[in-house]
Write a protein that holds these residues in place. Structure first.
Motif: not given
Length: 106
Positions: A52-54
């Protein structure tokens, strides 16, 4: 002569389960059209990690080596491979696949 590769990058699909089903049929089409025995896999398939963050722009990569640039170009120009390429576009629900050719770096 040095080996050249065909690389196809598939964007993140809209529906992963549907892509996986379609991709299985796509690989069967590749085997059929290119007369590759079903138990032979002269290619690699790499799935990319995505968090989700990358998030990864690409879901999967197909790579297939050829003995020469001439063999690659001859294969790409064939009606059979054009049918396989059109099918790759059809199944790529997250956008058009990116098709590249190249050689391994020294």
């Amino acid at each position: 002569m040095s080996e050249v590769k065909l690389v196809v990058l598939y964007p993140q699909p809209k529906n992963v389960a549907q892509f996986e089903n379609d991709y299985s049929e796509h690989i069967a089409l590749l085997h059929e059209k290119m007369n590759i025995p079903t138990d032979v896999k002269p290619y690699t398939i790499t799935k990319f990690d995505s968090h989700p963050d990358t998030p990864s722009a690409f879901y999967q990569m197909f790579s297939m080596p050829f003995s020469s640039e001439q063999m690659l170009q001859q294969t790409l120009a064939s009606a059979e491979m054009q049918e396989v390429a059109n099918d790759a576009v059809r199944i790529s629900s997250g956008g058009a696949p990116v098709i590249l050719t190249g050689k391994d770096a020294i």
